[in-house]
Design an enzyme around this catalytic site. Structure first.
Site, PDB file in Angstrom:
ATOM      1  N   HIS B  52     -33.549  -0.784 -23.001  1.00 53.21           N
ATOM      2  CA  HIS B  52     -32.987  -2.132 -22.991  1.00 53.21           C
ATOM      3  C   HIS B  52     -33.209  -2.831 -21.658  1.00 53.21           C
ATOM      4  CE1 HIS B  52     -30.868  -2.602 -26.825  1.00 53.21           C
ATOM      5  NE2 HIS B  52     -30.787  -1.283 -26.819  1.00 53.21           N
ATOM      6  N   CYS B 451     -45.840  22.104 -43.677  1.00 49.28           N
ATOM      7  CA  CYS B 451     -45.655  22.944 -42.491  1.00 49.28           C
ATOM      8  C   CYS B 451     -44.340  23.687 -42.403  1.00 49.28           C
ATOM      9  CB  CYS B 451     -45.843  22.117 -41.219  1.00 49.28           C
ATOM     10  SG  CYS B 451     -44.566  20.877 -40.971  1.00 49.28           S
TER      11      CYS B 451
END
Lengths: 411, 485
Positions: B52, B451
């Site tokens: 930010h 995976c």
């Protein structure tokens, strides 16, 4: 850089059949690249039987079926590298594979895409609820049980009535788990009738048609699934919720052709099949790149995958011999109640094999192939369901012009 | 005595890990007590991943100051800690006259706070910065950026661990007392820990630890936010985060944020919630994400691109007296010696973590002289990502370690070598999601279809775990009931 006449990406049933047929046609310089440690593709984990009825006239297990092709490929001296993952295919047909020996780069004259498909996930469906352990895609659960010797759960609910889910309902039951329900959002099953019979009915597993999973509860492990009836307007029927206690949820909610590599090669995909747009030679939008099997469109029987890949080999052979194939200009469109048709483009000068699926189940009906307002061919069917792919040949003589061809169901 | 520390940090989120890392610059025996099985399982791992600028921090001076400070130094921090980061800037866009006025006010506020480089822009300039954004008026905030929140938290924690900090997981603090000798006794569900100092960085639960230490009894005012993650195929169409004009409470509703890894985040929805921790996704919010997301990022918020949804909870707290949200609290009190209380660290906690940590160190220094740790090394190296290397570098990696030649996660192109390094991580985390957060395996569009079997096999083999003990992400989240008969 290494060069090859043909690189086949994926050593499953489609890749193996394409390789053997190409070799039989006289193409010698073939390389199959397979990411797993062994050839055979998804069939390695399909230990149930029922494979091969069409192709071999007998019923085999998945590994037995694939072994026939593996043996053939080996006998023919076709080169295959395993434990090698293709990570890129460029539009000019350079294939890059990651291997323990290094990064393999091959300039291919022709490429055959036979990467198969993957399962749609919970995330893709955005099913509300908690994010506990105990939620598995059917194929993943099958792999865990049949290849990794790991048992995924004891009290099972299955969402979706796809074939792998049905097969897993039986497999889990045989391993001592209790399967309390198969929940299907559509008013009819997604899997084959024979699997409904042999995997659910024979084991008294209830099938809830027209029910949607609206919530997943429990954490850290899943504890229950809430399903509700879908009304005719597509909205949930109030008060129809059923609670299914479970420790495992198996998802069998659709297969998607695995086309990430096709996209990197610049191959144009069909929005409906999620596979490549191909012509009557199974050539994609990129000259010299071909596709067949589940990477092209999802099949219900492996026998048809093998046959399709063998068909593809003829086109590849011709491409290698002539350096190009004639461009196919006639579009084939999916009409009334047709989900998709393969091929999407034809020349009108060759006999073609059409593969298609209906959108919704229908009883007695006719599949009609039309061009320029004329019926070229009609095939009568006692019934047609989305779970069963429809295939037939159309003779070259049937085509009358170069206008678009439309395929539709007439009830 | 065993388990006697100079400092116990409660909470292994981004703030706790930043505090541990900053304190490890001094000669101190430090440990972090974390109730989960990995760092950043709470607020720190469940947010937008934005660096930010400070413009949205409202009239809260500590919040704004920490944010601006954290923003300014982040290029250096990212380099030191090997954290992927892009200073891509940000657009705050508005539609219609009312939102235009709101943005003008916000712009003025930004100028007063000294947010660097901000400027008001019109529809054409919005399109020039990001052709896929929409809006009549906007504020362009050039200093904003994107980073991966868990990669950053893991990096801070690993750097702390490299410098001698111990991490203890599955240690939920249940009580804190002070002995007559001036030591703290910290009771957890699994043990007793003694320490001269306690730093409260417990995130969502900081208000509870605050009471245990004898500080103020803040009132939790939690806000839940649901998100949708979109496929990298959508990610190609967005280069900067797009925020809507803030609402009345100063919160920005659903925004669209590209991630450093190339996905898109849509969210968060904002909903006041009670003290139950519930990260469930709801149909109502999923629909809302679709609808409002499409307003800011037309054409690309579609179901076909859905990868996964998640939720986070912002740990706002209110002052017990006036019942209003408080600023970041970084407190020490004379009557509670050797304790630092960090409460109310909601957004932008990720950006502010290191500035907050330095303020904590200052509080410690006010009560005790600290001797520098000469061996302190601020540099941490992450696992080399195969997918991001050039072909030459890939070849070199495979030559060095053939495990780089085996792709385990096909969607994100993660190799066996990376998975193995993640399984043997310095913090000793052994969950499947621990590997996921360290490598991106399972984060692609197949969500582990390919995976996950390999990951669990690797945990089983490398860590010699029984299959029943393999956990997805937390205690009780078992993956398997045993072996197939």
């Amino acid at each position: 850089m290494n060069t090859r006449e043909v690189v086949i990406v994926g050593g499953g049933p489609a890749g193996l059949a394409a390789a053997a047929e190409l070799k039989a046609l006289g193409v010698d310089d073939i390389l199959i690249i397979e990411r797993e440690k062994n050839l055979g593709g998804i069939l390695r984990q399909c230990i149930h039987d029922g494979f091969g009825l069409t192709r071999f006239g007998e019923t085999l297990s998945g590994p037995e079926y694939s072994q026939r092709f593996i043996d053939q490929v080996k006998e023919m001296g076709i080169e295959a590298i395993t434990n090698a993952t293709v990570i890129d295919i460029s539009p000019d047909k350079v294939v890059t594979a990651d291997t323990t020996e290094g990064l393999l780069k091959i300039q291919a004259k022709a490429i055959v895409l036979t990467m198969g498909c993957r399962e749609r996930t919970r995330g893709a469906l955005a099913i509300p609820g908690t994010r506990p352990s105990g939620i598995y895609n059917a194929g993943v659960a099958q792999s865990y049980m049949n290849l990794f010797n790991k048992m995924v759960g004891k009290n099972i609910v299955i969402m979706g009535s796809g074939d792998i889910g049905l097969i897993m309902a039986r497999r889990l039951t045989l391993e001592g788990a209790h399967v309390s329900a198969v929940i299907e959002i559509l008013p009819y099953p997604s899997g084959l009738p024979r699997n409904i019979e042999q995997c659910l009915h024979d084991y008294d597993i209830p099938l809830y048609l027209g029910y949607s999973v609206i919530d997943i509860q429990g954490e850290p492990r899943i504890e229950r699934v809430i399903a509700a009836k879908v009304g005719e307007n597509g909205k949930l029927v109030e008060g129809s919720e059923i609670e299914f206690p479970c420790d495992t949820l198996i998802l069998s909610v659709g297969l998607i052709p695995e086309n990430e590599l096709s996209l990197s090669a610049g191959v144009v995909l069909d929005d409906r099949t999620k596979g490549a747009v191909v012509d009557e030679n199974y050539q994609t939008s990129v000259p010299g790149i071909f596709a067949a099997g589940n990477v092209l469109h999802v099949h219900d029987l492996v026998d048809f995958v093998s046959l399709e890949a063998e068909d593809l080999a003829k086109g590849v052979f011709q491409y290698l011999r002539d350096g190009k194939l004639e461009e196919n200009e006639i579009p084939v469109c999916a009409g009334e109640n047709i989900g998709h048709v393969i091929p999407q483009k034809i020349s009108g000068k060759k006999d073609i094999q059409m593969s298609l699926r209906v959108r919704k189940p229908v009883g007695r009906c006719k599949v009609v192939v039309k061009q320029a307002g004329r019926e070229l061919k009609t095939v009568s069917m006692p019934k047609a369901i989305p779970a069963e792919m429809i295939q037939f040949r159309v003779k070259a003589e049937a085509f009358v012009s170069s206008e678009p061809v439309e395929v539709m169901i007439n009830e | 005595m065993e388990n006697l520390y100079d400092v116990v940090v409660v909470g292994g989120g981004v703030v706790g890990s930043a505090v541990a890392r900053e304190l490890s610059r001094y000669q101190l025996k430090i440990c972090v007590l974390e109730k989960e099985l990995d760092v950043c399982n709470g607020v720190s791992g469940r947010n937008t991943g934005l660096l930010h600028s400070g413009i949205l921090s409202g009239d809260q001076p500590v919040r704004t100051e920490c944010c601006i400070e954290g923003n300014a130094e982040f290029d250096q921090v990212a380099k030191e800690l090997d954290v992927p980061f892009k200073r891509c800037g940000k657009l705050i866009v508005g539609f219609g006259e009312e939102e235009k006025q709101c943005l003008q006010q916000l712009y003025q506020h930004g100028l007063e706070c000294g947010i660097p480089g901000i400027r008001m822009i019109d529809a054409d300039e919005i399109k020039a910065i990001e052709p896929n954004a929409d809006g009549d008026t906007g504020i362009y905030v050039p200093t904003a950026g994107i980073l991966c929140p868990y990669t950053y938290t893991i990096a801070l924690a690993e750097n702390a661990a490299q410098n001698g900090v111990e991490y203890h997981f599955d240690q939920k603090v249940t009580a804190i007392s002070r002995t007559p000798g001036g030591e703290y006794e910290i009771q957890t569900e699994n043990g007793m820990w003694r320490s001269r100092w306690v730093v409260n960085c417990a995130g969502l639960f900081a208000y509870q630890i605050s009471v245990m230490l004898g500080f103020e009894a803040y009132v939790p005012k939690r806000v839940k936010g649901e998100y949708e993650i979109l496929d990298k195929k959508a990610g190609k169409f967005l280069s900067v985060p797009i925020y809507p004009a803030p609402g009345k409470a100063g919160d920005c509703d659903i925004h669209i944020t590209p991630t450093v890894d190339g996905n898109i985040l849509v969210g968060p929805t904002l909903e006041d919630v009670d003290e139950t921790i519930d990260y469930s996704a709801t149909q109502e919010k999923i629909d809302q994400l679709m609808e409002q997301g499409a307003r800011l990022f037309p054409r690309h918020v579609k179901r076909e691109y859905f990868i996964r949804n998640y939720a986070g909870i912002f740990p706002y707290v209110a002052d017990p007296g006036i019942q209003e949200r408080v600023d970041f609290q970084i407190q020490a009190r004379e009557d509670i010696p050797h304790a630092v209380n960090v409460v109310g660290i909601s957004t932008p906690g990720l950006t502010s973590a290191l500035p907050i940590a330095r303020r904590v160190v200052e509080k410690v220094k006010e009560q005790e002289e600290l001797r520098p740790n000469e061996a302190f090394n601020p540099v941490r190296k992450g696992i080399v990502r195969f997918a991001e290397q050039t072909d030459e570098e890939k070849m070199r990696l495979i030559e060095e370690d053939p495990d780089y030649g085996e792709i385990y996660c096909r969607c994100e192109c993660v190799t066996k070598a990376e998975i193995k390094q993640a399984v043997h991580n310095i913090l000793g985390v052994s969950t499947v999601s621990g590997i996921k957060y360290r490598t991106r395996a399972t984060m692609g569009r197949c969500q582990g279809g390919y995976c996950e079997t390999r990951l669990t096999a690797m945990i089983e083999k490398e860590l010699q775990q029984d299959v029943k003990d393999i956990l997805l992400n937390q205690k009780g989240a078992y993956m398997f009931v045993g072996k197939v008969k």
